[in-house]
Design a protein around this motif. Structure first.
Motif, PDB file in Angstrom:
ATOM      1  N   ASN A 201     -46.020  16.814 -17.013  1.00  0.00           N
ATOM      2  CA  ASN A 201     -45.262  15.793 -17.736  1.00  0.00           C
ATOM      3  C   ASN A 201     -45.552  14.426 -17.147  1.00  0.00           C
ATOM      4  OD1 ASN A 201     -42.827  14.006 -18.454  1.00  0.00           O
ATOM      5  ND2 ASN A 201     -42.552  15.795 -19.755  1.00  0.00           N
ATOM      6  N   LEU A 202     -45.857  13.473 -18.016  1.00  0.00           N
ATOM      7  CA  LEU A 202     -46.369  12.169 -17.578  1.00  0.00           C
ATOM      8  C   LEU A 202     -45.283  11.140 -17.277  1.00  0.00           C
ATOM      9  CD1 LEU A 202     -49.309  11.825 -20.127  1.00  0.00           C
ATOM     10  CD2 LEU A 202     -49.426  12.585 -17.757  1.00  0.00           C
ATOM     11  N   MET A 203     -44.005  11.515 -17.404  1.00  0.00           N
ATOM     12  CA  MET A 203     -42.953  10.515 -17.209  1.00  0.00           C
ATOM     13  C   MET A 203     -42.540  10.407 -15.742  1.00  0.00           C
ATOM     14  SD  MET A 203     -40.470  10.702 -20.516  1.00  0.00           S
ATOM     15  CE  MET A 203     -39.917  12.374 -20.254  1.00  0.00           C
ATOM     16  N   PHE A 204     -42.216   9.167 -15.321  1.00  0.00           N
ATOM     17  CA  PHE A 204     -41.684   8.916 -13.987  1.00  0.00           C
ATOM     18  C   PHE A 204     -40.182   9.189 -14.007  1.00  0.00           C
ATOM     19  CE2 PHE A 204     -45.516   6.266 -13.693  1.00  0.00           C
ATOM     20  CZ  PHE A 204     -45.950   6.567 -12.413  1.00  0.00           C
ATOM     21  N   GLU A 205     -39.744  10.150 -13.203  1.00  0.00           N
ATOM     22  CA  GLU A 205     -38.330  10.508 -13.163  1.00  0.00           C
ATOM     23  C   GLU A 205     -37.598   9.655 -12.140  1.00  0.00           C
ATOM     24  OE1 GLU A 205     -35.704  14.491 -12.085  1.00  0.00           O
ATOM     25  OE2 GLU A 205     -37.701  14.740 -12.965  1.00  0.00           O
ATOM     26  N   THR A 206     -36.339   9.340 -12.437  1.00  0.00           N
ATOM     27  CA  THR A 206     -35.534   8.557 -11.504  1.00  0.00           C
ATOM     28  C   THR A 206     -34.071   8.949 -11.677  1.00  0.00           C
ATOM     29  OG1 THR A 206     -35.034   6.318 -10.716  1.00  0.00           O
ATOM     30  CG2 THR A 206     -35.192   6.608 -13.100  1.00  0.00           C
ATOM     31  N   ALA A 207     -33.212   8.424 -10.835  1.00  0.00           N
ATOM     32  CA  ALA A 207     -31.770   8.635 -10.951  1.00  0.00           C
ATOM     33  C   ALA A 207     -31.113   7.288 -11.205  1.00  0.00           C
ATOM     34  CB  ALA A 207     -31.219   9.272  -9.675  1.00  0.00           C
ATOM     35  N   ILE A 208     -30.185   7.253 -12.138  1.00  0.00           N
ATOM     36  CA  ILE A 208     -29.497   6.011 -12.490  1.00  0.00           C
ATOM     37  C   ILE A 208     -28.123   6.018 -11.820  1.00  0.00           C
ATOM     38  CG2 ILE A 208     -28.633   4.585 -14.379  1.00  0.00           C
ATOM     39  CD1 ILE A 208     -30.697   5.962 -16.205  1.00  0.00           C
ATOM     40  N   GLY A 209     -27.879   5.038 -10.963  1.00  0.00           N
ATOM     41  CA  GLY A 209     -26.601   4.975 -10.262  1.00  0.00           C
ATOM     42  C   GLY A 209     -26.655   5.640  -8.899  1.00  0.00           C
ATOM     43  N   PRO A 210     -25.693   5.296  -8.010  1.00  0.00           N
ATOM     44  CA  PRO A 210     -25.722   5.780  -6.621  1.00  0.00           C
ATOM     45  C   PRO A 210     -25.443   7.268  -6.470  1.00  0.00           C
ATOM     46  CG  PRO A 210     -23.710   4.539  -7.039  1.00  0.00           C
ATOM     47  CD  PRO A 210     -24.571   4.358  -8.247  1.00  0.00           C
ATOM     48  N   SER A 211     -24.743   7.874  -7.437  1.00  0.00           N
ATOM     49  CA  SER A 211     -24.422   9.296  -7.299  1.00  0.00           C
ATOM     50  C   SER A 211     -25.640  10.179  -7.533  1.00  0.00           C
ATOM     51  CB  SER A 211     -23.325   9.691  -8.303  1.00  0.00           C
ATOM     52  OG  SER A 211     -23.837   9.669  -9.630  1.00  0.00           O
ATOM     53  N   GLY A 212     -26.609   9.672  -8.276  1.00  0.00           N
ATOM     54  CA  GLY A 212     -27.798  10.457  -8.586  1.00  0.00           C
ATOM     55  C   GLY A 212     -27.572  11.506  -9.651  1.00  0.00           C
ATOM     56  N   GLN A 213     -26.370  11.523 -10.261  1.00  0.00           N
ATOM     57  CA  GLN A 213     -26.056  12.562 -11.242  1.00  0.00           C
ATOM     58  C   GLN A 213     -26.579  12.242 -12.638  1.00  0.00           C
ATOM     59  OE1 GLN A 213     -21.839  13.247 -11.035  1.00  0.00           O
ATOM     60  NE2 GLN A 213     -21.949  14.256  -9.041  1.00  0.00           N
ATOM     61  N   LEU A 214     -26.794  10.943 -12.928  1.00  0.00           N
ATOM     62  CA  LEU A 214     -27.323  10.565 -14.242  1.00  0.00           C
ATOM     63  C   LEU A 214     -28.849  10.507 -14.147  1.00  0.00           C
ATOM     64  CD1 LEU A 214     -26.945   9.762 -17.158  1.00  0.00           C
ATOM     65  CD2 LEU A 214     -26.578   7.388 -16.429  1.00  0.00           C
ATOM     66  N   LYS A 215     -29.486  11.544 -14.646  1.00  0.00           N
ATOM     67  CA  LYS A 215     -30.936  11.642 -14.581  1.00  0.00           C
ATOM     68  C   LYS A 215     -31.565  10.732 -15.627  1.00  0.00           C
ATOM     69  CE  LYS A 215     -34.560  15.217 -14.721  1.00  0.00           C
ATOM     70  NZ  LYS A 215     -34.799  16.660 -14.933  1.00  0.00           N
ATOM     71  N   GLY A 216     -32.647  10.081 -15.253  1.00  0.00           N
ATOM     72  CA  GLY A 216     -33.315   9.193 -16.198  1.00  0.00           C
ATOM     73  C   GLY A 216     -34.808   9.137 -15.945  1.00  0.00           C
ATOM     74  N   TYR A 217     -35.476   8.307 -16.737  1.00  0.00           N
ATOM     75  CA  TYR A 217     -36.919   8.129 -16.617  1.00  0.00           C
ATOM     76  C   TYR A 217     -37.256   6.670 -16.863  1.00  0.00           C
ATOM     77  CZ  TYR A 217     -37.018  13.210 -17.372  1.00  0.00           C
ATOM     78  OH  TYR A 217     -36.814  14.557 -17.281  1.00  0.00           O
ATOM     79  N   LEU A 218     -38.381   6.226 -16.306  1.00  0.00           N
ATOM     80  CA  LEU A 218     -38.972   4.977 -16.761  1.00  0.00           C
ATOM     81  C   LEU A 218     -39.598   5.262 -18.120  1.00  0.00           C
ATOM     82  CD1 LEU A 218     -40.745   3.725 -13.508  1.00  0.00           C
ATOM     83  CD2 LEU A 218     -38.552   2.972 -14.442  1.00  0.00           C
ATOM     84  N   ARG A 219     -39.320   4.425 -19.095  1.00  0.00           N
ATOM     85  CA  ARG A 219     -39.714   4.748 -20.466  1.00  0.00           C
ATOM     86  C   ARG A 219     -41.234   4.891 -20.596  1.00  0.00           C
ATOM     87  NH1 ARG A 219     -38.444  -1.243 -23.130  1.00  0.00           N
ATOM     88  NH2 ARG A 219     -40.225  -2.295 -22.172  1.00  0.00           N
ATOM     89  N   PRO A 220     -41.690   5.878 -21.387  1.00  0.00           N
ATOM     90  CA  PRO A 220     -43.123   6.043 -21.627  1.00  0.00           C
ATOM     91  C   PRO A 220     -43.610   5.226 -22.823  1.00  0.00           C
ATOM     92  CG  PRO A 220     -41.936   7.880 -22.560  1.00  0.00           C
ATOM     93  CD  PRO A 220     -40.904   6.993 -21.931  1.00  0.00           C
ATOM     94  N   GLU A 221     -42.685   4.597 -23.544  1.00  0.00           N
ATOM     95  CA  GLU A 221     -43.006   3.781 -24.719  1.00  0.00           C
ATOM     96  C   GLU A 221     -41.798   2.892 -24.998  1.00  0.00           C
ATOM     97  OE1 GLU A 221     -43.496   6.827 -27.723  1.00  0.00           O
ATOM     98  OE2 GLU A 221     -41.362   6.809 -28.170  1.00  0.00           O
ATOM     99  N   THR A 222     -41.949   1.903 -25.855  1.00  0.00           N
ATOM    100  CA  THR A 222     -40.834   0.997 -26.166  1.00  0.00           C
ATOM    101  C   THR A 222     -40.097   1.407 -27.440  1.00  0.00           C
ATOM    102  OG1 THR A 222     -42.172  -0.534 -27.500  1.00  0.00           O
ATOM    103  CG2 THR A 222     -42.117  -0.922 -25.126  1.00  0.00           C
ATOM    104  N   ALA A 223     -40.529   2.477 -28.078  1.00  0.00           N
ATOM    105  CA  ALA A 223     -40.031   2.820 -29.411  1.00  0.00           C
ATOM    106  C   ALA A 223     -38.575   3.268 -29.429  1.00  0.00           C
ATOM    107  CB  ALA A 223     -40.912   3.905 -30.033  1.00  0.00           C
ATOM    108  N   GLN A 224     -38.152   4.083 -28.425  1.00  0.00           N
ATOM    109  CA  GLN A 224     -36.832   4.709 -28.515  1.00  0.00           C
ATOM    110  C   GLN A 224     -35.700   3.690 -28.583  1.00  0.00           C
ATOM    111  OE1 GLN A 224     -36.748   7.922 -29.208  1.00  0.00           O
ATOM    112  NE2 GLN A 224     -38.984   7.823 -29.023  1.00  0.00           N
TER     113      GLN A 224
END
Length: 656
Positions: A201-224
Motif C-alpha cells: 500500500n502506497l499511502m503514508f500512515e500517521t496518527a492524528i492527535g496525541p492519543s494516537g487513536q485516530l488513524k489517518g494518512y497523508l492524502r494520496p490525491e486531492t480528490a476526496q
C-alpha cells in the motif's frame, strides 16, 4: 541556420540536461548533505518560479476560463474516508524482493526494464545501431545488463516481449509473477532470484492527535476533499449543474523504488478537477470550440492486440465513433492538450492512451492518460477519467448524507425504483439492540446496491451482508425483507452526478518539458539552451549593462524601475564576464529575452533586445522593447509582430 535546424543538429543528452538542472538549481535531492532520501526533492529559485508560472497558467486556463470553484483541503485524511474511497484496500503496487540481499523492486517496472534491455540487445545483434542511455540506477546494473546485450532472440520471443510491453500497465500481481518465472527474470545487478510479487500500500500512515487513536494518512490525491464538500459547492453554485471544483496541492505516495528524478517521487504537486455532470446528459456546451482539434489516440483495443499504433483523429470524430465515451470527456481531453502545448510540451511527443479493460476501474465509464515521451519512455502526466457516480455514492452510503442534485420537474414523472420493505415487527426480536443499525443499513443502499441485493434475494432466497458495529454476518430471507422495483410518481428528479476527473502531476509535466525544450548550440555542444515559453519561463528578461562603468548605472536603474512597474520578472547581470557568456548562462535558465544597455543608451535611452533561441537582436527605446516583451509573453504575439517597429541590430559583442 533556422532555430529548428539548430535544435536538431546536436543529439539530445539527458546527462547534459541533468547537469544543467542541478548546476542551475532547478531542483536537487532533499537533505542532500545528509545523504538524501530517494524520491524527495527540493526546488531551487528557477524551479520554484517555473512551477509557480505553470500553476498560474493552469489556474487561468481551467479555473478562470471554465468558471470552476477552487477549494483547498487538508492533506491529513482520516482512515474512514480512505477506507470508503477504496484506497486502504486497493491503493497498491506490486513489489518483488531479492531473496539474498533484500533489495526491493516494483514488479512491473522490473519486467519492463529487463524486456527492453533484451530487445535492445536483440537489435544490436541484428546489426541495428543503438545507443544506451542509462540513468544512475541502471548504471549500477551495467555489468549484468551487458551480459544480456547483443543476444539475438527468436522472432516469436521478440513479438511476445513487444506485446507484453504494450499491455504492461494492465497486468495483475500474479500475472507479473508468472512472467518473472516464465522469462527467468532475476535481479539485474547480481542474477539473484526474486520473491513472488506482493502488494504494497502506497499511502503514508500517521496518527492524528496525541492519543494516537485516530488513524489517518497523508492524502494520496486531492480528490476526496472535493467530493466531501460537494453539497457545499452545489449550494455555493446556486444548485446549478453542471459545475466543476478544482484543487491544487501536495499529495504523497510511498513509492516502492523511486527512480527517474521528478518522474517518480514520494511527495508531489497535483492539480485536479472534478467536473460534476448529469448522468443522462454528458454533452458539453463548448464542445464545438474544440471538436476539430486533431490528437494522437492509443485506444484500448489496439493495445490489447499487442500494438502501439496511434490513431490520429479529431476529438469530434473520437466522440462520434464511441472511442471516447462522451462529449464532456472529449472536451477536457482537448483542453488538456491545449494547456500542455501552451506551457512547452512538444505536440509530436504527446499521445492520449486509453486504459485497457483490465486496468480500468470497475466503476469508470472511460479513462485516458495524456502521456509524454521522454528518454525514460512514455510517461503518464495527466489522467482524464469518467468516474461515473462512484465517489459520491460510496461517501453518501457511508455517512448517510445525501450527495445528490434535486431538480424540479415541469410535469410529474412515473419512475421505477427498487424499494425495501422491512418486517419491522420481526426485526426487534431477531436483532434486539442492533435492529435499528440493520434497518438503517438496508434503507441507505443506493439503487445499484439494491439491484444487486434484489438479485441475490431472488436467486438464493436470502441476502447476506455485514453491518459495521454488528457482530457476525447477517442473513435475511423474504420473511424479514422484500426488495423489488415499484412505480411511483415523482415531482422532483433526484440524481447523483457523474464525475469527469482531469488529474495533473505537475512534477512529471515539468520534467518532460525540460527534456522537450533542452538543446545545444551547434557551434558549441556545451552551450545548453532551455527554450521555455516566455509565459512560464522563470525570468522573462536579463538586463545586461555593457560594462561596469558608472555612466551606465542610471540607465540600468531607470530600466529596472520600469520593468518592476510593468510587473515583468527580470534579473540584472553586471558581472565582468563577456556579454556572450552572460547570455549563455541565462539561456540555460530558460530566460527568453536579453536587454543590453550600452553607451548609446545614455544618449537616447535606446537598448538592444535579444531573443534567446534565434539570438536575433533589435533596437529601440527601452519602453518599446519592454512593450514587445510583454506582447510576446502575455499576449501571444510572435517575435515578428511584437518587434515590427524596432530596428534590426547586428551584434558587435561576439554573442551568437
Amino acid at each position: 541556420m533556422s532555430t529548428a535546424t539548430a535544435r536538431s543538429t546536436v543529439p539530445f543528452s539527458r546527462e547534459s540536461l541533468e547537469l544543467v538542472l542541478k548546476r542551475r538549481f532547478f531542483f536537487a535531492p532533499s537533505f542532500d548533505i545528509y545523504g538524501g532520501v530517494s524520491g524527495l526533492y527540493d526546488y531551487g529559485p528557477p524551479g520554484c518560479a517555473f512551477q509557480a508560472n505553470i500553476v498560474d497558467t493552469w489556474r487561468k486556463h481551467f479555473i478562470l476560463e471554465e468558471d470552476m470553484l477552487e477549494v483547498d483541503c487538508t492533506m491529513l485524511t482520516p482512515h474512514d474516508v480512505l477506507k470508503t474511497s477504496g484506497h486502504v484496500d486497493k491503493f497498491s503496487d506490486w513489489m518483488v524482493r531479492d531473496l539474498k540481499t533484500g533489495e526491493i523492486f516494483r514488479a512491473d517496472h522490473l519486467v519492463e526494464e529487463v524486456f527492453e534491455a533484451r530487445l535492445k540487445g536483440d537489435k544490436a545483434a541484428r546489426g541495428v545501431a543503438t545507443e544506451a542511455k542509462e540513468d544512475e540506477d541502471k548504471k549500477k546494473r551495467k555489468k549484468k545488463v551487458k551480459e544480456i546485450q547483443n543476444i539475438k532472440l527468436d522472432d516469436d520471443v521478440v513479438t511476445e516481449y513487444e506485446s507484453i510491453l504494450a499491455q504492461i500497465d494492465g497486468y495483475s500481481g500474479p500475472q507479473l509473477g508468472e512472467l518473472i518465472v516464465k522469462h527467468n527474470i532475476t535481479n539485474p545487478a547480481n542474477g539473484n532470484a526474486l520473491s513472488p510479487p506482493v502488494e504494497f500500500n502506497l499511502m503514508f500512515e500517521t496518527a492524528i492527535g496525541p492519543s494516537g487513536q485516530l488513524k489517518g494518512y497523508l492524502r494520496p490525491e486531492t480528490a476526496q476533499g472535493q467530493f466531501l464538500n460537494f453539497a457545499k459547492l452545489l449550494d455555493f453554485n446556486n444548485e446549478k449543474m453542471p459545475f466543476a471544483s478544482a484543487s491544487i496541492g501536495k499529495s504523497f505516495r510511498n513509492e516502492i523504488s523511486p527512480r527517474a528524478g521528478l518522474l517518480r517521487v514520494r511527495e508531489f504537486l497535483m492539480a485536479e478537477i472534478e467536473h460534476y455532470v448529469d448522468p443522462e446528459d454528458k454533452s458539453h456546451p463548448r464542445f464545438e470550440e474544440i471538436k476539430d482539434i486533431k490528437l494522437k489516440f492509443l485506444p484500448k483495443n489496439i493495445q490489447e492486440s499487442g500494438s502501439n499504433e496511434l490513431s490520429e483523429v479529431t476529438v469530434g470524430e473520437a466522440v462520434a465513433s464511441g472511442m471516447v465515451d462522451n462529449q464532456t470527456l472529449g472536451y477536457f481531453i482537448a483542453r488538456i492538450y491545449l494547456f500542455l502545448i501552451k506551457i512547452g510540451v512538444d505536440k509530436n511527443r504527446l499521445r492520449f492512451r486509453q486504459h485497457m479493460s483490465n486496468e480500468m476501474a470497475h466503476y469508470a465509464a472511460d479513462c485516458w492518460d495524456a502521456e509524454l515521451q521522454s528518454s525514460y519512455g512514455w510517461i503518464e502526466c495527466v489522467g482524464c477519467a469518467d468516474r461515473s457516480a462512484y465517489d459520491l455514492s460510496v461517501h453518501s452510503a457511508k455517512t448517510n448524507e445525501k450527495l445528490v442534485v434535486r431538480q424540479p420537474l415541469a410535469e410529474p414523472k412515473v419512475v421505477e425504483e427498487f424499494d425495501v420493505e422491512i418486517a419491522k415487527k420481526k426485526f426487534g426480536p431477531k436483532f434486539r439492540k442492533d435492529a435499528g443499525a440493520v434497518e438503517k443499513w438496508l434503507l441507505t443502499r443506493t439503487q445499484c446496491e439494491l439491484e444487486d441485493l434484489a438479485t441475490e434475494l431472488k436467486d438464493n432466497g436470502k441476502i447476506t451482508f455485514s453491518v459495521e458495529g454488528v457482530e457476525g454476518k447477517i442473513e435475511l430471507d423474504t420473511e424479514f425483507v422484500n426488495i423489488e422495483k415499484k412505480s411511483k410518481s415523482v415531482h422532483i428528479r433526484e440524481f447523483t452526478p457523474n464525475v469527469i476527473e482531469p488529474s495533473f502531476g505537475i512534477g512529471r509535466i515539468i520534467y518532460s518539458i525540460f527534456e522537450h525544450q533542452f538543446w545545444a548550440r551547434p557551434e558549441d555542444a556545451d552551450r545548453g539552451v532551455l527554450s521555455l515559453p516566455p509565459l512560464v519561463a522563470p525570468t522573462k528578461a536579463l538586463l545586461v549593462p555593457l560594462s561596469n562603468s558608472a555612466e551606465l548605472r542610471p540607465v540600468v536603474k531607470k530600466v529596472s524601475e520600469y520593468l518592476r512597474s510593468e510587473k515583468v520578472p527580470f534579473k540584472v547581470d553586471d558581472s565582468s564576464a563577456s556579454i556572450g557568456k552572460r547570455y549563455a548562462r541565462n539561456d540555460e535558465l530558460g530566460t527568453p529575452f536579453g536587454i543590453t544597455i550600452d553607451f548609446d543608451s545614455v544618449k537616447d535611452e535606446s537598448v538592444t533586445l535579444r531573443e534567446r533561441d534565434s539570438t536575433k537582436q533589435v533596437r529601440g527605446s527601452y519602453v518599446q522593447v519592454i512593450d514587445a516583451i510583454k506582447a510576446i509573453t502575455y499576449e501571444g504575439a510572435s517575435w515578428a509582430e511584437a518587434t515590427a517597429k524596432l530596428t534590426p541590430f547586428e551584434s558587435q559583442s561576439g554573442d551568437a
